[in-house]
Design an enzyme around this catalytic site. Structure first.
Site, PDB file in Angstrom:
ATOM      1  N   ASP A 147       0.800  -1.218   0.000  1.00 26.52           N
ATOM      2  CA  ASP A 147       0.000   0.000   0.000  1.00 26.52           C
ATOM      3  C   ASP A 147       0.839   1.277   0.000  1.00 26.52           C
ATOM      4  O   ASP A 147       0.673   2.138  -0.845  1.00 26.52           O
ATOM      5  CB  ASP A 147      -0.961  -0.009   1.201  1.00 26.52           C
ATOM      6  CG  ASP A 147      -2.147   0.917   0.991  1.00 26.52           C
ATOM      7  OD1 ASP A 147      -2.500   1.167  -0.169  1.00 26.52           O
ATOM      8  OD2 ASP A 147      -2.716   1.382   1.982  1.00 26.52           O
ATOM      9  N   CYS A 201     -14.044  -5.140 -18.692  1.00 27.50           N
ATOM     10  CA  CYS A 201     -15.368  -4.616 -18.303  1.00 27.50           C
ATOM     11  C   CYS A 201     -16.356  -4.582 -19.465  1.00 27.50           C
ATOM     12  O   CYS A 201     -17.560  -4.428 -19.249  1.00 27.50           O
ATOM     13  CB  CYS A 201     -15.229  -3.201 -17.746  1.00 27.50           C
ATOM     14  SG  CYS A 201     -14.319  -3.079 -16.203  1.00 27.50           S
ATOM     15  N   CYS A 207     -20.203   1.434 -12.571  1.00 28.06           N
ATOM     16  CA  CYS A 207     -19.435   2.109 -11.525  1.00 28.06           C
ATOM     17  C   CYS A 207     -19.357   3.610 -11.785  1.00 28.06           C
ATOM     18  O   CYS A 207     -19.529   4.424 -10.865  1.00 28.06           O
ATOM     19  CB  CYS A 207     -18.037   1.512 -11.400  1.00 28.06           C
ATOM     20  SG  CYS A 207     -17.058   1.569 -12.927  1.00 28.06           S
ATOM     21  N   CYS A 227     -13.206  11.895  -4.609  1.00 32.55           N
ATOM     22  CA  CYS A 227     -13.615  10.540  -4.215  1.00 32.55           C
ATOM     23  C   CYS A 227     -14.007  10.515  -2.742  1.00 32.55           C
ATOM     24  O   CYS A 227     -13.251  10.981  -1.880  1.00 32.55           O
ATOM     25  CB  CYS A 227     -12.457   9.579  -4.475  1.00 32.55           C
ATOM     26  SG  CYS A 227     -12.755   7.893  -3.922  1.00 32.55           S
ATOM     27  N   CYS A 253     -15.468   4.264   0.849  1.00 36.11           N
ATOM     28  CA  CYS A 253     -16.698   4.159   0.056  1.00 36.11           C
ATOM     29  C   CYS A 253     -16.605   2.913  -0.817  1.00 36.11           C
ATOM     30  O   CYS A 253     -15.563   2.666  -1.430  1.00 36.11           O
ATOM     31  CB  CYS A 253     -16.866   5.406  -0.818  1.00 36.11           C
ATOM     32  SG  CYS A 253     -18.312   5.370  -1.899  1.00 36.11           S
ATOM     33  N   CYS A 256     -18.612   1.905  -5.979  1.00 38.13           N
ATOM     34  CA  CYS A 256     -18.185   1.448  -7.304  1.00 38.13           C
ATOM     35  C   CYS A 256     -17.877  -0.047  -7.338  1.00 38.13           C
ATOM     36  O   CYS A 256     -17.842  -0.648  -8.413  1.00 38.13           O
ATOM     37  CB  CYS A 256     -16.985   2.261  -7.791  1.00 38.13           C
ATOM     38  SG  CYS A 256     -15.489   2.057  -6.805  1.00 38.13           S
ATOM     39  N   CYS A 260     -20.610  -3.329  -9.178  1.00 37.58           N
ATOM     40  CA  CYS A 260     -19.875  -4.043 -10.236  1.00 37.58           C
ATOM     41  C   CYS A 260     -20.442  -5.451 -10.453  1.00 37.58           C
ATOM     42  O   CYS A 260     -20.475  -6.265  -9.519  1.00 37.58           O
ATOM     43  CB  CYS A 260     -18.400  -4.135  -9.863  1.00 37.58           C
ATOM     44  SG  CYS A 260     -17.409  -5.063 -11.058  1.00 37.58           S
TER      45      CYS A 260
END
Length: 412
Positions: A147, A201, A207, A227, A253, A256, A260
Protein backbone atom coordinates in the site's frame (compact mmCIF):
# COMPACT_ATOMS: atom_id res chain seq x y z
CA UNK A 1 -1.97 -38.73 -24.67
CA UNK A 2 -0.45 -37.41 -21.46
CA UNK A 3 -0.88 -33.61 -21.61
CA UNK A 4 1.81 -33.14 -18.92
CA UNK A 5 4.52 -34.72 -21.11
CA UNK A 6 7.24 -32.19 -21.95
CA UNK A 7 7.41 -31.43 -25.68
CA UNK A 8 10.75 -32.53 -27.15
CA UNK A 9 11.03 -29.06 -28.74
CA UNK A 10 10.35 -27.06 -25.54
CA UNK A 11 13.20 -26.19 -23.18
CA UNK A 12 13.17 -28.13 -19.90
CA UNK A 13 11.79 -26.26 -16.87
CA UNK A 14 14.44 -24.13 -15.19
CA UNK A 15 15.00 -24.16 -11.45
CA UNK A 16 13.11 -20.84 -11.36
CA UNK A 17 10.10 -22.46 -13.08
CA UNK A 18 10.19 -25.15 -10.44
CA UNK A 19 10.53 -22.68 -7.57
CA UNK A 20 7.64 -20.64 -8.97
CA UNK A 21 5.49 -23.79 -9.07
CA UNK A 22 6.50 -24.57 -5.46
CA UNK A 23 5.55 -21.05 -4.34
CA UNK A 24 2.16 -21.24 -6.07
CA UNK A 25 1.45 -24.60 -4.46
CA UNK A 26 2.35 -23.22 -1.00
CA UNK A 27 0.60 -19.83 -1.38
CA UNK A 28 -2.55 -20.71 0.57
CA UNK A 29 -0.50 -21.97 3.53
CA UNK A 30 1.45 -18.71 3.48
CA UNK A 31 -1.79 -16.72 3.83
CA UNK A 32 -2.02 -15.77 0.15
CA UNK A 33 -5.18 -16.26 -1.94
CA UNK A 34 -3.72 -15.46 -5.35
CA UNK A 35 -0.16 -14.95 -6.57
CA UNK A 36 1.32 -13.83 -9.87
CA UNK A 37 4.76 -13.15 -11.31
CA UNK A 38 6.00 -10.49 -13.71
CA UNK A 39 9.27 -9.02 -14.91
CA UNK A 40 10.94 -6.07 -13.23
CA UNK A 41 10.76 -4.08 -16.46
CA UNK A 42 9.76 -0.42 -16.02
CA UNK A 43 6.05 0.41 -16.32
CA UNK A 44 6.75 2.78 -19.20
CA UNK A 45 3.11 3.31 -20.20
CA UNK A 46 2.25 4.37 -16.66
CA UNK A 47 4.50 7.41 -16.33
CA UNK A 48 2.55 9.59 -18.77
CA UNK A 49 -0.75 8.50 -17.20
CA UNK A 50 0.49 9.44 -13.72
CA UNK A 51 1.85 12.77 -14.97
CA UNK A 52 -1.46 13.62 -16.62
CA UNK A 53 -3.25 12.59 -13.42
CA UNK A 54 -1.03 15.01 -11.47
CA UNK A 55 -1.43 17.82 -14.02
CA UNK A 56 -5.22 17.51 -13.75
CA UNK A 57 -5.07 17.80 -9.94
CA UNK A 58 -6.48 14.29 -9.46
CA UNK A 59 -3.90 13.03 -6.92
CA UNK A 60 -4.90 12.45 -3.30
CA UNK A 61 -1.57 13.56 -1.86
CA UNK A 62 -1.01 10.17 -0.22
CA UNK A 63 1.02 8.91 -3.21
CA UNK A 64 4.79 8.64 -3.62
CA UNK A 65 5.68 11.99 -5.29
CA UNK A 66 8.60 10.65 -7.40
CA UNK A 67 7.09 9.24 -10.61
CA UNK A 68 10.37 7.53 -11.50
CA UNK A 69 10.19 5.48 -8.30
CA UNK A 70 6.55 4.63 -8.99
CA UNK A 71 7.29 3.25 -12.46
CA UNK A 72 10.82 1.80 -12.29
CA UNK A 73 11.22 -1.21 -9.95
CA UNK A 74 14.36 -1.06 -7.82
CA UNK A 75 16.21 -3.00 -5.12
CA UNK A 76 18.45 -1.27 -2.59
CA UNK A 77 21.04 -4.05 -2.53
CA UNK A 78 20.58 -5.87 -5.80
CA UNK A 79 19.38 -5.87 -9.39
CA UNK A 80 15.61 -6.37 -9.73
CA UNK A 81 14.74 -9.29 -11.98
CA UNK A 82 11.06 -9.95 -11.24
CA UNK A 83 8.11 -8.91 -9.10
CA UNK A 84 5.75 -11.20 -7.21
CA UNK A 85 2.23 -9.84 -6.73
CA UNK A 86 -0.03 -11.24 -4.02
CA UNK A 87 -3.73 -10.90 -3.28
CA UNK A 88 -5.71 -11.62 -0.12
CA UNK A 89 -9.50 -11.78 -0.42
CA UNK A 90 -11.79 -10.09 2.11
CA UNK A 91 -15.52 -10.24 2.92
CA UNK A 92 -18.15 -8.02 1.33
CA UNK A 93 -21.13 -9.14 3.42
CA UNK A 94 -21.90 -8.90 7.12
CA UNK A 95 -23.85 -11.50 9.09
CA UNK A 96 -26.82 -9.99 10.98
CA UNK A 97 -25.87 -6.31 10.63
CA UNK A 98 -27.37 -4.10 13.36
CA UNK A 99 -30.18 -1.79 12.28
CA UNK A 100 -29.78 1.96 12.04
CA UNK A 101 -32.93 3.45 13.59
CA UNK A 102 -34.21 6.83 14.80
CA UNK A 103 -32.45 7.57 18.09
CA UNK A 104 -29.83 4.92 17.33
CA UNK A 105 -28.32 5.93 13.99
CA UNK A 106 -25.26 4.10 12.71
CA UNK A 107 -22.39 4.83 10.38
CA UNK A 108 -20.50 2.38 8.16
CA UNK A 109 -16.86 1.59 7.45
CA UNK A 110 -15.79 0.48 3.98
CA UNK A 111 -15.26 -3.24 3.58
CA UNK A 112 -11.50 -2.89 3.07
CA UNK A 113 -11.30 -1.76 6.71
CA UNK A 114 -13.34 -4.61 8.16
CA UNK A 115 -11.51 -7.05 10.38
CA UNK A 116 -7.81 -6.84 11.12
CA UNK A 117 -5.78 -4.07 9.48
CA UNK A 118 -4.87 -5.43 6.04
CA UNK A 119 -1.39 -3.86 6.19
CA UNK A 120 -0.48 -6.34 8.94
CA UNK A 121 -2.17 -9.24 7.14
CA UNK A 122 -0.29 -8.61 3.89
CA UNK A 123 3.04 -7.90 5.57
CA UNK A 124 2.83 -11.18 7.48
CA UNK A 125 2.00 -13.09 4.28
CA UNK A 126 4.91 -11.45 2.45
CA UNK A 127 7.24 -12.17 5.39
CA UNK A 128 6.27 -15.87 5.24
CA UNK A 129 6.83 -15.83 1.48
CA UNK A 130 10.27 -14.29 1.99
CA UNK A 131 11.23 -17.01 4.48
CA UNK A 132 9.94 -19.68 2.07
CA UNK A 133 12.09 -18.30 -0.76
CA UNK A 134 15.19 -17.70 1.38
CA UNK A 135 15.15 -21.31 2.58
CA UNK A 136 15.57 -22.29 -1.08
CA UNK A 137 17.64 -19.34 -2.36
CA UNK A 138 19.69 -18.02 0.59
CA UNK A 139 21.33 -15.18 -1.36
CA UNK A 140 18.11 -13.84 -2.91
CA UNK A 141 17.48 -10.10 -2.53
CA UNK A 142 13.84 -9.28 -1.78
CA UNK A 143 11.92 -6.13 -0.90
CA UNK A 144 8.23 -6.23 -0.01
CA UNK A 145 5.68 -3.42 -0.28
CA UNK A 146 2.15 -2.95 1.00
CA UNK A 147 0.00 0.00 0.00
CA UNK A 148 2.52 2.62 1.10
CA UNK A 149 5.27 1.23 -1.18
CA UNK A 150 6.57 3.21 -4.13
CA UNK A 151 5.20 1.00 -6.92
CA UNK A 152 1.59 1.15 -8.12
CA UNK A 153 0.02 -1.99 -6.65
CA UNK A 154 -2.67 -2.23 -9.32
CA UNK A 155 -0.22 -1.94 -12.21
CA UNK A 156 1.93 -4.72 -10.76
CA UNK A 157 -1.09 -6.95 -10.09
CA UNK A 158 -2.46 -6.42 -13.60
CA UNK A 159 0.83 -7.30 -15.30
CA UNK A 160 1.26 -10.29 -12.96
CA UNK A 161 -2.06 -11.83 -14.01
CA UNK A 162 -3.93 -11.32 -10.72
CA UNK A 163 -6.77 -9.58 -12.55
CA UNK A 164 -7.65 -6.85 -15.02
CA UNK A 165 -7.87 -3.14 -14.28
CA UNK A 166 -11.54 -2.22 -14.02
CA UNK A 167 -13.22 1.04 -14.96
CA UNK A 168 -13.66 1.59 -11.21
CA UNK A 169 -9.84 1.68 -10.83
CA UNK A 170 -9.86 -1.64 -8.95
CA UNK A 171 -8.09 -4.83 -9.95
CA UNK A 172 -10.84 -7.34 -10.70
CA UNK A 173 -9.90 -10.99 -10.34
CA UNK A 174 -11.95 -13.51 -12.35
CA UNK A 175 -12.20 -15.64 -9.19
CA UNK A 176 -12.19 -13.16 -6.30
CA UNK A 177 -13.74 -10.07 -7.86
CA UNK A 178 -12.32 -6.77 -6.62
CA UNK A 179 -12.64 -7.65 -2.93
CA UNK A 180 -8.88 -8.19 -2.63
CA UNK A 181 -5.92 -6.57 -0.87
CA UNK A 182 -2.75 -6.26 -2.93
CA UNK A 183 0.93 -6.39 -2.08
CA UNK A 184 4.13 -7.09 -3.99
CA UNK A 185 7.72 -8.20 -3.65
CA UNK A 186 10.58 -7.07 -5.88
CA UNK A 187 13.22 -9.79 -6.12
CA UNK A 188 16.59 -10.53 -7.69
CA UNK A 189 15.33 -13.93 -8.86
CA UNK A 190 14.44 -14.11 -12.59
CA UNK A 191 11.08 -15.84 -12.24
CA UNK A 192 9.28 -16.51 -15.54
CA UNK A 193 6.33 -14.11 -15.86
CA UNK A 194 2.64 -14.99 -15.86
CA UNK A 195 0.28 -13.85 -18.61
CA UNK A 196 -2.09 -10.94 -17.86
CA UNK A 197 -5.83 -11.64 -17.58
CA UNK A 198 -7.61 -11.00 -20.90
CA UNK A 199 -11.06 -10.41 -19.37
CA UNK A 200 -12.38 -6.84 -19.12
CA UNK A 201 -15.37 -4.62 -18.30
CA UNK A 202 -16.74 -4.53 -21.84
CA UNK A 203 -19.42 -1.88 -22.34
CA UNK A 204 -20.41 -1.79 -18.64
CA UNK A 205 -20.28 1.65 -16.98
CA UNK A 206 -22.25 0.90 -13.80
CA UNK A 207 -19.43 2.11 -11.52
CA UNK A 208 -19.01 5.41 -13.39
CA UNK A 209 -22.77 5.98 -13.39
CA UNK A 210 -23.12 5.18 -9.68
CA UNK A 211 -20.17 7.18 -8.27
CA UNK A 212 -21.82 9.61 -5.80
CA UNK A 213 -19.56 12.56 -6.60
CA UNK A 214 -18.63 11.83 -10.22
CA UNK A 215 -15.06 11.12 -9.10
CA UNK A 216 -14.73 8.44 -11.78
CA UNK A 217 -14.12 10.93 -14.56
CA UNK A 218 -13.65 8.18 -17.15
CA UNK A 219 -12.91 4.47 -17.47
CA UNK A 220 -10.04 3.81 -15.07
CA UNK A 221 -9.66 7.52 -14.31
CA UNK A 222 -10.23 8.71 -10.75
CA UNK A 223 -10.19 12.26 -9.44
CA UNK A 224 -9.10 11.35 -5.91
CA UNK A 225 -9.88 14.88 -4.68
CA UNK A 226 -13.59 14.21 -5.31
CA UNK A 227 -13.61 10.54 -4.22
CA UNK A 228 -15.64 9.92 -1.05
CA UNK A 229 -13.09 7.36 0.10
CA UNK A 230 -10.47 10.13 0.09
CA UNK A 231 -12.80 12.79 1.49
CA UNK A 232 -13.65 10.67 4.55
CA UNK A 233 -9.91 10.53 5.35
CA UNK A 234 -9.28 14.27 5.20
CA UNK A 235 -9.15 16.31 8.40
CA UNK A 236 -10.44 19.73 7.40
CA UNK A 237 -13.68 21.31 6.21
CA UNK A 238 -15.83 19.77 3.48
CA UNK A 239 -18.23 21.49 1.10
CA UNK A 240 -22.00 21.26 1.45
CA UNK A 241 -22.14 19.05 -1.65
CA UNK A 242 -19.58 16.57 -0.35
CA UNK A 243 -21.08 16.45 3.15
CA UNK A 244 -24.48 15.64 1.66
CA UNK A 245 -23.07 12.89 -0.54
CA UNK A 246 -20.97 11.26 2.18
CA UNK A 247 -24.24 10.01 3.71
CA UNK A 248 -23.37 7.89 6.76
CA UNK A 249 -19.94 6.76 5.57
CA UNK A 250 -17.35 7.08 8.33
CA UNK A 251 -14.40 5.72 6.38
CA UNK A 252 -14.10 4.85 2.72
CA UNK A 253 -16.70 4.16 0.06
CA UNK A 254 -17.68 0.89 -1.63
CA UNK A 255 -20.26 2.10 -4.17
CA UNK A 256 -18.18 1.45 -7.30
CA UNK A 257 -17.44 -2.09 -6.13
CA UNK A 258 -20.95 -2.89 -4.87
CA UNK A 259 -22.52 -2.11 -8.27
CA UNK A 260 -19.88 -4.04 -10.24
CA UNK A 261 -21.42 -7.13 -11.94
CA UNK A 262 -18.08 -8.94 -11.58
CA UNK A 263 -18.56 -8.85 -7.78
CA UNK A 264 -22.05 -10.32 -7.83
CA UNK A 265 -22.35 -13.11 -5.26
CA UNK A 266 -18.72 -12.79 -4.16
CA UNK A 267 -17.92 -12.59 -0.43
CA UNK A 268 -15.08 -14.34 1.33
CA UNK A 269 -15.24 -15.72 4.88
CA UNK A 270 -12.31 -18.16 4.89
CA UNK A 271 -10.10 -15.79 6.92
CA UNK A 272 -11.50 -15.32 10.46
CA UNK A 273 -9.22 -12.35 11.19
CA UNK A 274 -10.84 -10.38 8.34
CA UNK A 275 -14.45 -10.98 9.39
CA UNK A 276 -16.22 -7.83 10.60
CA UNK A 277 -17.35 -7.05 14.13
CA UNK A 278 -20.75 -5.44 13.39
CA UNK A 279 -20.48 -3.03 16.33
CA UNK A 280 -17.13 -1.79 15.03
CA UNK A 281 -17.84 -1.57 11.31
CA UNK A 282 -21.42 -0.31 11.67
CA UNK A 283 -21.12 1.67 14.91
CA UNK A 284 -23.61 3.90 16.70
CA UNK A 285 -22.85 7.48 15.76
CA UNK A 286 -23.49 9.46 18.95
CA UNK A 287 -21.10 7.42 21.14
CA UNK A 288 -18.29 8.07 18.64
CA UNK A 289 -18.45 11.76 19.55
CA UNK A 290 -17.63 10.95 23.18
CA UNK A 291 -14.55 8.79 22.55
CA UNK A 292 -11.20 9.74 24.06
CA UNK A 293 -8.05 8.91 22.09
CA UNK A 294 -7.55 5.80 24.21
CA UNK A 295 -11.16 4.66 23.76
CA UNK A 296 -10.93 5.27 20.01
CA UNK A 297 -7.84 3.03 19.80
CA UNK A 298 -9.57 0.35 21.86
CA UNK A 299 -12.61 0.33 19.55
CA UNK A 300 -11.09 0.94 16.12
CA UNK A 301 -7.36 0.37 16.63
CA UNK A 302 -7.18 -3.03 14.94
CA UNK A 303 -8.88 -1.69 11.78
CA UNK A 304 -7.11 0.09 8.92
CA UNK A 305 -9.74 2.85 9.40
CA UNK A 306 -7.80 4.01 12.47
CA UNK A 307 -4.70 5.12 10.57
CA UNK A 308 -5.83 8.78 10.35
CA UNK A 309 -6.90 8.90 13.98
CA UNK A 310 -10.27 9.78 15.47
CA UNK A 311 -10.65 13.32 14.08
CA UNK A 312 -11.92 12.48 10.57
CA UNK A 313 -14.22 9.73 11.86
CA UNK A 314 -15.75 12.02 14.49
CA UNK A 315 -16.31 14.75 11.90
CA UNK A 316 -17.89 12.18 9.55
CA UNK A 317 -20.14 10.98 12.40
CA UNK A 318 -21.42 14.56 12.83
CA UNK A 319 -22.06 14.78 9.08
CA UNK A 320 -23.91 11.44 9.13
CA UNK A 321 -26.18 12.63 11.95
CA UNK A 322 -27.02 15.66 9.82
CA UNK A 323 -27.78 13.50 6.80
CA UNK A 324 -30.04 11.31 8.93
CA UNK A 325 -31.73 14.50 10.24
CA UNK A 326 -31.43 12.88 13.66
CA UNK A 327 -33.33 15.08 16.13
CA UNK A 328 -31.88 13.18 19.12
CA UNK A 329 -28.43 14.48 18.14
CA UNK A 330 -29.31 18.18 18.54
CA UNK A 331 -28.15 18.48 22.21
CA UNK A 332 -24.73 16.95 21.40
CA UNK A 333 -24.37 18.96 18.19
CA UNK A 334 -25.25 22.11 20.14
CA UNK A 335 -22.50 21.29 22.63
CA UNK A 336 -20.04 20.80 19.75
CA UNK A 337 -20.95 23.97 17.87
CA UNK A 338 -20.62 26.05 21.06
CA UNK A 339 -17.65 24.43 22.86
CA UNK A 340 -15.62 22.11 20.62
CA UNK A 341 -12.06 23.43 20.07
CA UNK A 342 -11.71 21.92 16.57
CA UNK A 343 -13.16 24.34 13.98
CA UNK A 344 -13.91 21.60 11.42
CA UNK A 345 -16.07 19.88 14.05
CA UNK A 346 -17.92 23.11 14.87
CA UNK A 347 -18.46 23.74 11.16
CA UNK A 348 -19.78 20.22 10.53
CA UNK A 349 -22.05 20.50 13.59
CA UNK A 350 -23.45 23.82 12.35
CA UNK A 351 -24.13 22.25 8.95
CA UNK A 352 -25.77 19.22 10.59
CA UNK A 353 -28.01 21.41 12.75
CA UNK A 354 -29.12 23.18 9.59
CA UNK A 355 -30.06 19.82 8.09
CA UNK A 356 -31.97 18.65 11.18
CA UNK A 357 -33.82 21.88 11.89
CA UNK A 358 -36.28 22.74 14.66
CA UNK A 359 -36.38 25.47 17.32
CA UNK A 360 -33.46 24.08 19.36
CA UNK A 361 -31.20 23.82 16.31
CA UNK A 362 -32.13 27.35 15.28
CA UNK A 363 -31.35 28.68 18.76
CA UNK A 364 -28.00 26.86 18.82
CA UNK A 365 -26.95 28.38 15.52
CA UNK A 366 -27.86 31.88 16.67
CA UNK A 367 -25.83 31.42 19.86
CA UNK A 368 -22.85 30.05 17.97
CA UNK A 369 -22.70 33.07 15.67
CA UNK A 370 -22.51 35.41 18.65
CA UNK A 371 -19.07 34.16 19.64
CA UNK A 372 -17.67 32.31 16.60
CA UNK A 373 -14.44 33.81 15.24
CA UNK A 374 -13.43 31.23 12.62
CA UNK A 375 -14.44 32.46 9.15
CA UNK A 376 -15.27 29.04 7.69
CA UNK A 377 -17.32 28.03 10.72
CA UNK A 378 -19.20 31.34 10.57
CA UNK A 379 -20.00 30.80 6.90
CA UNK A 380 -21.37 27.30 7.56
CA UNK A 381 -23.35 28.46 10.59
CA UNK A 382 -24.74 31.48 8.73
CA UNK A 383 -25.81 29.34 5.75
CA UNK A 384 -27.47 26.84 8.11
CA UNK A 385 -29.23 29.62 10.02
CA UNK A 386 -30.53 31.28 6.86
CA UNK A 387 -31.80 27.93 5.64
CA UNK A 388 -33.73 27.30 8.88
CA UNK A 389 -35.08 30.86 9.06
CA UNK A 390 -36.32 30.52 5.50
CA UNK A 391 -38.01 27.23 6.37
CA UNK A 392 -39.53 28.82 9.49
CA UNK A 393 -40.78 31.75 7.44
CA UNK A 394 -42.22 29.40 4.85
CA UNK A 395 -43.93 27.46 7.63
CA UNK A 396 -45.55 30.63 8.98
CA UNK A 397 -46.76 31.57 5.51
CA UNK A 398 -48.22 28.10 5.03
CA UNK A 399 -50.02 28.41 8.40
CA UNK A 400 -51.47 31.78 7.42
CA UNK A 401 -52.62 30.40 4.07
CA UNK A 402 -54.37 27.49 5.79
CA UNK A 403 -56.06 29.83 8.29
CA UNK A 404 -57.29 32.13 5.52
CA UNK A 405 -58.51 29.14 3.55
CA UNK A 406 -60.34 27.81 6.63
CA UNK A 407 -61.95 31.22 7.22
CA UNK A 408 -63.01 31.36 3.58
CA UNK A 409 -64.51 27.88 3.79
CA UNK A 410 -66.41 28.91 6.92
CA UNK A 411 -67.98 31.93 5.18
CA UNK A 412 -69.00 30.00 2.11
Amino acid sequence: MNMNTQSPYAPPPSKWDNLKAEIKAAAAELGIDDIGFTTADPFLYLKNILQEHRDNGYESGFEEPDLEKRTVPALKNGVPQSIISIAVAYPSKMENPPKSEPGARRGILARASWGRDYHHVLREALAKLEIFIRERVPDAVMESMVDTGVLVDRAVAERSGIGFSGKNCSIISPKWGSWIYLGEMVTSIPFPPDAPVEEGCGDCTKCIDACPTGALVGPGQLNAQACISYLTQTKGFLSDEYMTKIGNRLYGCDTCQIVCPKNRGKSWNHRPELQPDPEVVKPLLLPILELSNREFKEKFGTSSAAWRGKKPIQRNAVIALGNFKEAAAVPKLTEIVLREPRPEMRGAAAWALGRIGGADALAALKRSLQGEEDTEVRELAQAALEKLEKLEQQGEQDKQSKLLQAEGDGQA
